[in-house]
Design a protein around this motif. Structure first.
Motif, mmCIF file in Angstrom:
data_model
loop_
_atom_site.group_PDB
_atom_site.id
_atom_site.type_symbol
_atom_site.label_atom_id
_atom_site.label_comp_id
_atom_site.label_asym_id
_atom_site.label_seq_id
_atom_site.Cartn_x
_atom_site.Cartn_y
_atom_site.Cartn_z
ATOM 1 N N HIS A 93 0.953 -1.094 0.021
ATOM 2 C CA HIS A 93 -0.178 0.007 0.055
ATOM 3 C C HIS A 93 0.826 1.518 0.006
ATOM 4 O O HIS A 93 1.878 1.177 0.852
ATOM 5 N N MET A 94 0.620 2.281 -0.740
ATOM 6 C CA MET A 94 1.160 3.616 -0.969
ATOM 7 C C MET A 94 0.420 4.679 -0.853
ATOM 8 O O MET A 94 -0.693 4.492 -1.532
ATOM 9 N N GLY A 95 0.865 5.577 -0.250
ATOM 10 C CA GLY A 95 -0.419 6.698 0.018
ATOM 11 C C GLY A 95 0.284 7.919 0.155
ATOM 12 O O GLY A 95 1.379 8.186 0.388
ATOM 13 N N TRP A 96 -0.497 9.001 -0.189
ATOM 14 C CA TRP A 96 -0.099 10.423 0.032
ATOM 15 C C TRP A 96 -1.020 11.080 1.075
ATOM 16 O O TRP A 96 -2.244 10.832 0.815
ATOM 17 N N TYR A 97 -0.678 11.679 1.981
ATOM 18 C CA TYR A 97 -1.350 12.296 2.800
ATOM 19 C C TYR A 97 -0.811 13.793 2.946
ATOM 20 O O TYR A 97 0.032 14.260 2.478
ATOM 21 N N ARG A 98 -1.822 14.605 3.460
ATOM 22 C CA ARG A 98 -1.307 15.808 3.808
ATOM 23 C C ARG A 98 -1.957 16.570 4.831
ATOM 24 O O ARG A 98 -2.848 16.002 5.701
ATOM 25 N N GLN A 99 -1.294 17.602 5.361
ATOM 26 C CA GLN A 99 -1.668 18.075 6.723
ATOM 27 C C GLN A 99 -1.699 19.454 6.465
ATOM 28 O O GLN A 99 -0.556 20.056 6.529
ATOM 29 N N ALA A 100 -2.683 20.251 6.556
ATOM 30 C CA ALA A 100 -2.731 21.886 6.650
ATOM 31 C C ALA A 100 -2.525 22.418 7.940
ATOM 32 O O ALA A 100 -2.988 21.407 9.064
#
Length: 117
Positions: A32-39
């Motif tokens: 599993h590969m993912g991109w996350y973000r945090q503002a």
């Protein structure tokens, strides 16, 4: 395992960026590969993900604008971001998971994406 994420920067609304994530472990066996973000002031959220069979999934906020892909020859996972909006401004993190021989989860150091209006 180290994950080197790159490609962030400052872009105007409507522009594009491509983020890259190059782990020190082969992604051919990644599950599993993912991109996350945090503002700022918000929780980290999943933006895009890809499983070992190359199935992909995207958050509603980026669907149709972002794509996730991988290049096994370059051992790199990408996040192509098009039609960027100011609300896409965040620190973006890549995450790669292996289920064998033991469950292992690795995170990149984060790359800042700033979208100006």
């Amino acid at each position: 395992v180290q994950l080197q994420a790159s490609g962030g920067g400052l872009v105007q609304a409507g522009g594009s960026l491509r983020l890259s994530c190059a782990p020190s472990r082969s992604i051919t066996r990644a599950n599993h590969m993912g991109w996350y973000r945090q503002a700022p002031g918000k929780q980290r959220e999943l933006v895009a993900e890809m499983t070992s069979d190359d199935s992909t999934n995207f958050s509603d906020s980026v669907k149709g604008r972002f794509t996730i892909s991988r290049d096994n020859a370059k051992n790199t996972v990408y996040l192509q971001m098009n039609s960027l909006k100011p609300e896409d401004t965040a620190v973006y993190y890549c995450n790669i998971n292996f289920y064998a021989p033991v469950r292992s989860s690795y995170w990149g150091q984060g790359t800042l994406v700033t979208v100006s209006s």
